[in-house]
Design an enzyme around this catalytic site. Structure first.
Site, PDB file in Angstrom:
ATOM      1  N   GLY A  32      37.867  43.731  49.138  1.00 35.40           N
ATOM      2  CA  GLY A  32      39.263  43.609  49.555  1.00 35.40           C
ATOM      3  C   GLY A  32      40.183  44.257  48.524  1.00 35.40           C
ATOM      4  O   GLY A  32      41.162  44.922  48.865  1.00 35.40           O
ATOM      5  N   THR A  33      39.844  44.082  47.264  1.00 35.13           N
ATOM      6  CA  THR A  33      40.644  44.667  46.182  1.00 35.13           C
ATOM      7  C   THR A  33      40.704  46.183  46.321  1.00 35.13           C
ATOM      8  O   THR A  33      41.778  46.784  46.184  1.00 35.13           O
ATOM      9  CB  THR A  33      40.016  44.294  44.813  1.00 35.13           C
ATOM     10  OG1 THR A  33      39.955  42.871  44.720  1.00 35.13           O
ATOM     11  CG2 THR A  33      40.807  44.857  43.656  1.00 35.13           C
TER      12      THR A  33
ATOM     13  N   ASN B 137      46.498  33.143  49.969  1.00 32.38           N
ATOM     14  CA  ASN B 137      45.191  32.578  49.636  1.00 32.38           C
ATOM     15  C   ASN B 137      45.275  31.183  49.038  1.00 32.38           C
ATOM     16  O   ASN B 137      44.335  30.406  49.132  1.00 32.38           O
ATOM     17  CB  ASN B 137      44.433  33.502  48.681  1.00 32.38           C
ATOM     18  CG  ASN B 137      45.294  34.036  47.564  1.00 32.38           C
ATOM     19  OD1 ASN B 137      46.284  34.721  47.818  1.00 32.38           O
ATOM     20  ND2 ASN B 137      44.939  33.726  46.333  1.00 32.38           N
TER      21      ASN B 137
ATOM     22  N   GLN C 273      42.575  37.019  53.727  1.00 32.62           N
ATOM     23  CA  GLN C 273      42.374  35.592  54.050  1.00 32.62           C
ATOM     24  C   GLN C 273      42.554  35.294  55.533  1.00 32.62           C
ATOM     25  O   GLN C 273      42.238  34.186  55.971  1.00 32.62           O
ATOM     26  CB  GLN C 273      43.336  34.715  53.244  1.00 32.62           C
ATOM     27  CG  GLN C 273      43.014  34.635  51.775  1.00 32.62           C
ATOM     28  CD  GLN C 273      41.699  33.930  51.460  1.00 32.62           C
ATOM     29  OE1 GLN C 273      41.086  33.287  52.306  1.00 32.62           O
ATOM     30  NE2 GLN C 273      41.244  34.069  50.221  1.00 32.62           N
TER      31      GLN C 273
ATOM     32  N   SER D 210      38.067  41.672  53.755  1.00 33.32           N
ATOM     33  CA  SER D 210      36.945  41.540  52.827  1.00 33.32           C
ATOM     34  C   SER D 210      35.831  40.703  53.450  1.00 33.32           C
ATOM     35  O   SER D 210      36.100  39.632  54.005  1.00 33.32           O
ATOM     36  CB  SER D 210      37.449  40.861  51.554  1.00 33.32           C
ATOM     37  OG  SER D 210      36.374  40.596  50.686  1.00 33.32           O
ATOM     38  N   GLY D 211      34.591  41.196  53.339  1.00 30.98           N
ATOM     39  CA  GLY D 211      33.456  40.539  53.984  1.00 30.98           C
ATOM     40  C   GLY D 211      33.228  39.109  53.551  1.00 30.98           C
ATOM     41  O   GLY D 211      32.987  38.227  54.384  1.00 30.98           O
ATOM     42  N   HIS D 212      33.331  38.849  52.233  1.00 28.17           N
ATOM     43  CA  HIS D 212      32.876  37.542  51.753  1.00 28.17           C
ATOM     44  C   HIS D 212      33.821  36.392  52.080  1.00 28.17           C
ATOM     45  O   HIS D 212      33.530  35.238  51.769  1.00 28.17           O
ATOM     46  CB  HIS D 212      32.535  37.585  50.260  1.00 28.17           C
ATOM     47  CG  HIS D 212      33.693  37.662  49.314  1.00 28.17           C
ATOM     48  ND1 HIS D 212      34.023  36.613  48.500  1.00 28.17           N
ATOM     49  CD2 HIS D 212      34.573  38.639  49.041  1.00 28.17           C
ATOM     50  CE1 HIS D 212      35.064  36.963  47.739  1.00 28.17           C
ATOM     51  NE2 HIS D 212      35.412  38.194  48.054  1.00 28.17           N
TER      52      HIS D 212
ATOM     53  N   THR E 205      27.760  56.637  48.881  1.00 28.71           N
ATOM     54  CA  THR E 205      26.850  56.302  49.987  1.00 28.71           C
ATOM     55  C   THR E 205      27.123  54.876  50.446  1.00 28.71           C
ATOM     56  O   THR E 205      27.250  53.959  49.633  1.00 28.71           O
ATOM     57  CB  THR E 205      25.384  56.456  49.521  1.00 28.71           C
ATOM     58  OG1 THR E 205      25.211  57.819  49.124  1.00 28.71           O
ATOM     59  CG2 THR E 205      24.400  56.118  50.631  1.00 28.71           C
TER      60      THR E 205
ATOM     61  N   CYS F 282      40.364  33.521  41.836  1.00 26.88           N
ATOM     62  CA  CYS F 282      40.444  34.771  41.086  1.00 26.88           C
ATOM     63  C   CYS F 282      41.234  34.556  39.803  1.00 26.88           C
ATOM     64  O   CYS F 282      41.129  35.317  38.863  1.00 26.88           O
ATOM     65  CB  CYS F 282      41.098  35.859  41.925  1.00 26.88           C
ATOM     66  SG  CYS F 282      40.307  36.042  43.511  1.00 26.88           S
TER      67      CYS F 282
END
Ligand code: PLP
Length: 386
Positions: free
Chosen positions: A71-72, A151, A179, A199-201, A237, A324
């Protein structure tokens, strides 16, 4: 001891369905999606499918999705691109409560003389001051970057309203939706945003993968330079297995969005209502326009760190603000911007839920907190509550 995980705004568990989808790409399907042979083509197909699924969740076209490493990275790339493609304009309008992925990058640009920033204030409930927003826009504005949802508090910003104003003026609009994606419905076309990062996580996919939506036709300048991956917009990649996982996570979130929001929202409300029965407890932030999974609570005259430690001993995971920023001695910049009283900031805890939480975990947490707050207050040397 069973873990009760109530820190899902920090990160989420990878969904078993996501792990299953990823597994072949960590094993036998190891090809490079840019290779010319059939083995590589199969991998390319998996990337294309994941792109469609991510696009589908936010109402974008697949070509408008660029996979990123976080995300960053999406936030930094969007801001840098807007600044470097806007000739003669150097002003960035953002908010005082953005995540540090946005705030620190903008401060860095300011430090280098590349941009001048306006940090919009919020009110006591964490809501954006829309008058200040309208007044902040001028013909030097290169970019407006406003988060979709905070967040720390879960407060949702009026993205569609902001988008309408900016579309009329032709100003580039980025939103950090890290979020929000997977928790609330998002349609980039309806919202009028030019760029959106996710962001995936945060939605049950792995860490270290994300995506940036870039509206078709928007001037774009890549941040990572090297090979021509992602149509020349992001070199390196592709992280195939994680991207496949992100695609599957978006698909799952889309299928269950309303049902999960209702389930998680009901658990969150049960938790919050239970806490509000404790003396000197309050909710930080707007309780109406808010993510269904988040509550930020303050327990006056109690140290949030002490609560966190006691909960930790019982296997209950929470956060004292943005994970964070943990380890930082500074009190939360979000709660300070909301003018939350210092005693309440000190006792603030963020509880963030997911589809994997249960009613019995909520009740365990409520019982634990009642005892912990009473115990700490009895030992506390400050505040009226004993
Ligand atoms: N933006 C927001 C609002 C966040 O909450 C976070 C992570 O906590 C990020 C950006 C950064 O995302 P990532 O951890 O994928 O770099």
């Amino acid at each position: 001891m069973k873990t009760v995980y109530l820190d899902n705004n920090a990160t989420t568990r990878i969904a078993p369905e996501v792990l299953d989808a990823m597994s072949p790409y960590l094993g036998e399907l190891y090809g490079n999606p840019s290779s010319m042979h059939a083995f590589g083509h199969g991998i390319r197909k998996a990337l294309d499918e994941a792109r469609q699924k991510v696009a589908g969740l936010i109402g974008a076209e697949p070509e408008e999705i660029i996979f990123t490493g976080s995300g960053t990275e999406g936030d930094n790339t969007a801001i840098m691109s807007a600044v470097s493609t806007s000739k003669g304009k150097d002003r960035i309008v953002t908010t005082a409560v953005e995540h540090h992925a946005v705030l620190n990058f903008i401060r860095r640009l300011e430090g280098k003389g590349r941009a001048k920033a306006v940090y919009l204030p919020v009110d006591g409930e964490g809501r954006l001051d829309m008058d200040a927003f309208r007044k902040s826009i001028d013909d030097k504005t290169a970019l407006v970057s406003v988060m979709f949802a905070n967040n720390e508090t879960g407060v949702i910003f009026p993205i569609e309203e902001i988008g309408k104003v900016l579309r009329e003026k032709g100003i580039v609009f980025h939103t950090d939706a890290v979020q929000a994606v997977g928790k609330v419905a998002i349609d980039v076309k309806k919202l009028g945003v030019d760029m959106l990062s996710l962001s995936g996580h945060k939605l049950h996919a792995p860490k270290g993968v994300g995506a940036l939506y870039v509206r078709r036709g928007l001037k774009f300048s890549p941040y990572l330079i090297g090979g021509g991956q992602e149509r020349g917009r992001r070199a390196g990649t592709e992280n195939v297995a994680s991207i496949v996982g992100l695609g599957r996570a978006c698909e799952l979130a889309g299928e269950r969005l309303d049902e999960e929001a209702r389930y998680i929202g009901a658990l969150r409300d049960r938790l919050e209502e239970g806490f509000l029965r404790l003396p000197d407890a309050m909710v930080n932030g707007d309780r109406v326009n808010r993510l269904p999974n988040t509550t930020n609570m303050s327990f006056h005259y109690v140290d949030g760190e002490a609560i966190l430690m006691k909960l930790n001993e019982l296997g209950i995971c929470v956060s004292t603000g943005s994970a964070c920023a943990s380890g930082s001695p500074e009190p939360s910049h979000v709660l300070r911007a909301m003018s939350v009283p210092p005693t309440a900031i000190r006792g603030s805890i963020r509880f963030s839920l997911s589809r994997y939480n249960t009613e019995s975990e909520i009740d365990t947490t409520l019982d634990a907190m009642a005892g912990i707050v009473k115990e700490i207050r009895a030992l506390s040397t400050y505040g009226p509550q004993k």
